[in-house]
Design a protein around this motif. Structure first.
Motif, PDB file in Angstrom:
ATOM      1  N   SER A   1       0.825  -1.204   0.000  1.00  8.33           N
ATOM      2  CA  SER A   1       0.000   0.000   0.000  1.00  8.33           C
ATOM      3  C   SER A   1       0.855   1.248   0.000  1.00  8.33           C
ATOM      4  N   LEU A   2       0.176   2.345  -0.139  1.00  4.13           N
ATOM      5  CA  LEU A   2       0.833   3.639  -0.114  1.00  4.13           C
ATOM      6  C   LEU A   2       0.626   4.323   1.231  1.00  4.13           C
ATOM      7  N   GLY A   3       0.349   3.555   2.252  1.00  8.11           N
ATOM      8  CA  GLY A   3       0.064   4.120   3.549  1.00  8.11           C
ATOM      9  C   GLY A   3      -1.408   4.429   3.736  1.00  8.11           C
ATOM     10  N   PHE A   4      -2.226   3.983   2.817  1.00  5.59           N
ATOM     11  CA  PHE A   4      -3.662   4.201   2.916  1.00  5.59           C
ATOM     12  C   PHE A   4      -4.274   3.151   3.834  1.00  5.59           C
TER      13      PHE A   4
ATOM     14  N   ILE B   1      -6.623  11.736   0.676  1.00  7.78           N
ATOM     15  CA  ILE B   1      -5.178  11.608   0.491  1.00  7.78           C
ATOM     16  C   ILE B   1      -4.421  11.991   1.757  1.00  7.78           C
ATOM     17  N   LEU B   2      -4.858  13.037   2.430  1.00  7.61           N
ATOM     18  CA  LEU B   2      -4.118  13.568   3.569  1.00  7.61           C
ATOM     19  C   LEU B   2      -4.457  12.910   4.900  1.00  7.61           C
ATOM     20  N   TYR B   3      -5.607  12.253   5.006  1.00  5.94           N
ATOM     21  CA  TYR B   3      -6.018  11.663   6.277  1.00  5.94           C
ATOM     22  C   TYR B   3      -5.085  10.523   6.644  1.00  5.94           C
ATOM     23  N   GLY B   4      -4.632  10.490   7.862  1.00  7.31           N
ATOM     24  CA  GLY B   4      -3.786   9.387   8.292  1.00  7.31           C
ATOM     25  C   GLY B   4      -3.218   9.615   9.663  1.00  7.31           C
ATOM     26  N   LYS B   5      -2.419   8.658  10.076  1.00  6.59           N
ATOM     27  CA  LYS B   5      -1.787   8.706  11.382  1.00  6.59           C
ATOM     28  C   LYS B   5      -0.691   9.758  11.394  1.00  6.59           C
TER      29      LYS B   5
ATOM     30  N   PRO C   1     -22.482  21.607  -9.710  1.00  9.87           N
ATOM     31  CA  PRO C   1     -21.250  22.275  -9.275  1.00  9.87           C
ATOM     32  C   PRO C   1     -20.940  22.067  -7.798  1.00  9.87           C
ATOM     33  N   ILE C   2     -21.988  22.009  -6.989  1.00 11.27           N
ATOM     34  CA  ILE C   2     -21.779  21.792  -5.552  1.00 11.27           C
ATOM     35  C   ILE C   2     -21.139  20.428  -5.310  1.00 11.27           C
ATOM     36  N   LEU C   3     -21.672  19.387  -5.956  1.00 11.75           N
ATOM     37  CA  LEU C   3     -21.115  18.046  -5.789  1.00 11.75           C
ATOM     38  C   LEU C   3     -19.705  17.955  -6.353  1.00 11.75           C
ATOM     39  N   LEU C   4     -19.455  18.600  -7.478  1.00 11.49           N
ATOM     40  CA  LEU C   4     -18.125  18.558  -8.071  1.00 11.49           C
ATOM     41  C   LEU C   4     -17.091  19.260  -7.193  1.00 11.49           C
ATOM     42  N   VAL C   5     -17.450  20.410  -6.659  1.00  9.68           N
ATOM     43  CA  VAL C   5     -16.523  21.128  -5.777  1.00  9.68           C
ATOM     44  C   VAL C   5     -16.281  20.331  -4.502  1.00  9.68           C
ATOM     45  N   LEU C   6     -17.325  19.763  -3.924  1.00 10.63           N
ATOM     46  CA  LEU C   6     -17.144  18.932  -2.731  1.00 10.63           C
ATOM     47  C   LEU C   6     -16.236  17.741  -3.017  1.00 10.63           C
ATOM     48  N   GLY C   7     -16.468  17.090  -4.152  1.00 17.62           N
ATOM     49  CA  GLY C   7     -15.657  15.927  -4.497  1.00 17.62           C
ATOM     50  C   GLY C   7     -14.206  16.274  -4.734  1.00 17.62           C
ATOM     51  N   TYR C   8     -13.967  17.282  -5.599  1.00 13.00           N
ATOM     52  CA  TYR C   8     -12.597  17.641  -5.967  1.00 13.00           C
ATOM     53  C   TYR C   8     -11.845  18.400  -4.882  1.00 13.00           C
ATOM     54  N   CYS C   9     -12.502  19.309  -4.191  1.00 12.73           N
ATOM     55  CA  CYS C   9     -11.800  20.223  -3.284  1.00 12.73           C
ATOM     56  C   CYS C   9     -11.869  19.838  -1.818  1.00 12.73           C
ATOM     57  N   ALA C  10     -12.763  18.944  -1.460  1.00 10.66           N
ATOM     58  CA  ALA C  10     -12.885  18.588  -0.046  1.00 10.66           C
ATOM     59  C   ALA C  10     -12.606  17.114   0.204  1.00 10.66           C
ATOM     60  N   VAL C  11     -13.351  16.232  -0.430  1.00 12.18           N
ATOM     61  CA  VAL C  11     -13.285  14.819  -0.070  1.00 12.18           C
ATOM     62  C   VAL C  11     -12.021  14.139  -0.611  1.00 12.18           C
ATOM     63  N   LEU C  12     -11.664  14.377  -1.862  1.00  9.17           N
ATOM     64  CA  LEU C  12     -10.453  13.737  -2.402  1.00  9.17           C
ATOM     65  C   LEU C  12      -9.187  14.179  -1.672  1.00  9.17           C
ATOM     66  N   PRO C  13      -8.972  15.480  -1.424  1.00  8.11           N
ATOM     67  CA  PRO C  13      -7.787  15.852  -0.637  1.00  8.11           C
ATOM     68  C   PRO C  13      -7.811  15.265   0.773  1.00  8.11           C
TER      69      PRO C  13
END
Length: 84
Positions: free
Chosen positions: A11-14, A60-64, A45-57
Motif C-alpha cells: 500500500s501507499l500508507g492508505f 489523500i491527507l487523512y492518516g496517522k 457544481p456543488i457536488l463537483l466542488v465537494l468531491g474535488y476540493c474537499a473529499v479527495l484531498p
C-alpha cells in the motif's frame, strides 16, 4: 538486490478509511457529472466542488501522525528526555 518490506509494497500508507473517502469522493464527482449532463446547474457544481476540493484531498491527507524526521538525512528525531 535488497527487497522491500511487504507492507511498503502492498500500500501507499492508505488505510480502510482512506479508501472509503476516496470512493465517496469519486462517487460525488460521478454524480456531479451526471447531474451536469442532465442540466442541473445548481447541484452539479456543488457536488463537483465537494468531491474535488474537499473529499479527495481529505482522502489523500487523512492518516496517522508520523514522527518528525530530518528530511535531509531521513533520521527520526528522538523524543525529548523528560528526566532533566
Amino acid at each position: 538486490m535488497a527487497r522491500k518490506s511487504k507492507k511498503s509494497e502492498e500500500s501507499l500508507g492508505f488505510t480502510k478509511i482512506n479508501y472509503i473517502l476516496l470512493a465517496v469522493g469519486l462517487g460525488l464527482i460521478v454524480i456531479g457529472y451526471i447531474l451536469l449532463s442532465v442540466g442541473d446547474i445548481t447541484g452539479a457544481p456543488i457536488l463537483l466542488v465537494l468531491g474535488y476540493c474537499a473529499v479527495l484531498p481529505l482522502a489523500i491527507l487523512y492518516g496517522k501522525k508520523v514522527k518528525s524526521t530530518d528530511e535531509a538525512t531521513g533520521v527520526v528525531e528522538p523524543e525529548p528526555n523528560s528526566d532533566n
